[in-house]
Design a protein around this motif. Structure first.
Motif, PDB file in Angstrom:
ATOM      1  N   SER A   1       0.791  -1.508   0.060  1.00 33.25           N
ATOM      2  CA  SER A   1      -0.060   0.174   0.123  1.00 33.25           C
ATOM      3  C   SER A   1       1.179   1.156  -0.316  1.00 33.25           C
ATOM      4  CB  SER A   1      -1.021   0.240   1.431  1.00 33.25           C
ATOM      5  OG  SER A   1      -1.474   1.321   0.941  1.00 33.25           O
ATOM      6  N   GLY A   2       2.572   1.001   0.835  1.00 33.17           N
ATOM      7  CA  GLY A   2       2.721   2.565   0.595  1.00 33.17           C
ATOM      8  C   GLY A   2       4.310   2.429  -0.409  1.00 33.17           C
ATOM      9  N   CYS A   3       4.572   1.799  -0.809  1.00 37.69           N
ATOM     10  CA  CYS A   3       5.435   1.322  -1.858  1.00 37.69           C
ATOM     11  C   CYS A   3       4.582   0.943  -3.471  1.00 37.69           C
ATOM     12  CB  CYS A   3       6.350   0.509  -1.022  1.00 37.69           C
ATOM     13  SG  CYS A   3       7.904   0.328  -2.308  1.00 37.69           S
ATOM     14  N   SER A   4       5.015   1.630  -3.914  1.00 41.49           N
ATOM     15  CA  SER A   4       4.355   1.911  -5.704  1.00 41.49           C
ATOM     16  C   SER A   4       5.684   0.907  -6.129  1.00 41.49           C
ATOM     17  CB  SER A   4       3.706   2.547  -6.182  1.00 41.49           C
ATOM     18  OG  SER A   4       5.039   3.529  -5.771  1.00 41.49           O
ATOM     19  N   GLN A   5       6.732   0.705  -5.806  1.00 41.86           N
ATOM     20  CA  GLN A   5       8.056  -0.033  -6.217  1.00 41.86           C
ATOM     21  C   GLN A   5       7.870  -1.347  -6.495  1.00 41.86           C
ATOM     22  OE1 GLN A   5      11.420   0.430  -4.630  1.00 41.86           O
ATOM     23  NE2 GLN A   5      12.827  -0.672  -5.702  1.00 41.86           N
ATOM     24  N   THR A   6       7.968  -2.155  -7.993  1.00 38.41           N
ATOM     25  CA  THR A   6       7.494  -3.107  -8.767  1.00 38.41           C
ATOM     26  C   THR A   6       9.026  -3.628  -9.021  1.00 38.41           C
ATOM     27  OG1 THR A   6       6.262  -2.667  -9.830  1.00 38.41           O
ATOM     28  CG2 THR A   6       5.513  -3.185  -7.885  1.00 38.41           C
ATOM     29  N   PRO A   7       9.311  -5.245  -8.852  1.00 38.45           N
ATOM     30  CA  PRO A   7       8.946  -5.704  -8.219  1.00 38.45           C
ATOM     31  C   PRO A   7       9.447  -5.686  -7.637  1.00 38.45           C
ATOM     32  CG  PRO A   7      10.505  -7.373  -9.916  1.00 38.45           C
ATOM     33  CD  PRO A   7       9.561  -5.731  -9.645  1.00 38.45           C
ATOM     34  N   ILE A   8       8.991  -6.151  -6.166  1.00 35.68           N
ATOM     35  CA  ILE A   8       9.824  -6.047  -5.005  1.00 35.68           C
ATOM     36  C   ILE A   8       9.028  -6.937  -3.959  1.00 35.68           C
ATOM     37  CG2 ILE A   8      10.357  -3.564  -4.514  1.00 35.68           C
ATOM     38  CD1 ILE A   8       7.348  -3.753  -1.979  1.00 35.68           C
ATOM     39  N   ALA A   9      10.181  -7.846  -2.849  1.00 35.88           N
ATOM     40  CA  ALA A   9       9.304  -9.255  -1.734  1.00 35.88           C
ATOM     41  C   ALA A   9       8.317  -9.148  -1.668  1.00 35.88           C
ATOM     42  CB  ALA A   9      10.682  -8.776  -1.001  1.00 35.88           C
TER      43      ALA A   9
END
Length: 132
Positions: free
Chosen positions: A39-47
């Motif tokens: 919800s707070g991080c729009s970066q992808t892909p992440i863990a």
């Protein structure tokens, strides 16, 4: 319940951004941490985003384990367990969903059980769980 295999190597995400609510460390907090990270991080892909997207055995409610959930995995089905590494973990570092501060989050080295925060852009292994 832990997945039978790792889902890959990912950054934790959103370096120098504090994620509101993603600081739970206790058993039972991994799912909410994972939701808060996505919800707070729009970066992808992440863990966390990859954990939420994972599907296996007909289940799609997987998450990135909290610090204490990951430690429990190390101590029961990893190298710290009395039966040895029955979970088939690599002797490398695994991310938890527990944020330390805006720059770092908690990880566990599965070769030694050493636990400490590391910078979020580091790429570490991910093993997802359902619930403890």
């Amino acid at each position: 319940v832990a997945a039978m295999e790792d889902i890959g190597d990912f950054e934790w995400g959103c370096f120098v951004t504090e994620i509101s609510g993603a600081d739970g460390q206790a058993i039972g907090t991994g799912y909410q941490n994972t939701l808060d990270i996505v919800s707070g991080c729009s970066q992808t892909p992440i863990a966390a985003s990859e954990a939420l997207a994972y599907e296996s055995g007909g289940y799609d409610d997987w998450c990135l384990p909290s610090k204490d959930e990951l430690l429990e995995m190390y101590n029961t089905i990893g190298n710290g367990g009395s039966d040895g590494n029955i979970g088939g973990f690599e002797n490398i570092q695994y991310w938890s969903s527990s944020e330390d501060d805006s720059a770092g989050s908690w990880r566990i080295d599965f070769s030694s059980g050493e636990m400490s925060p590391r910078h979020k852009p580091n790429t570490y292994r991910v093993r997802v769980i359902r619930s403890f």
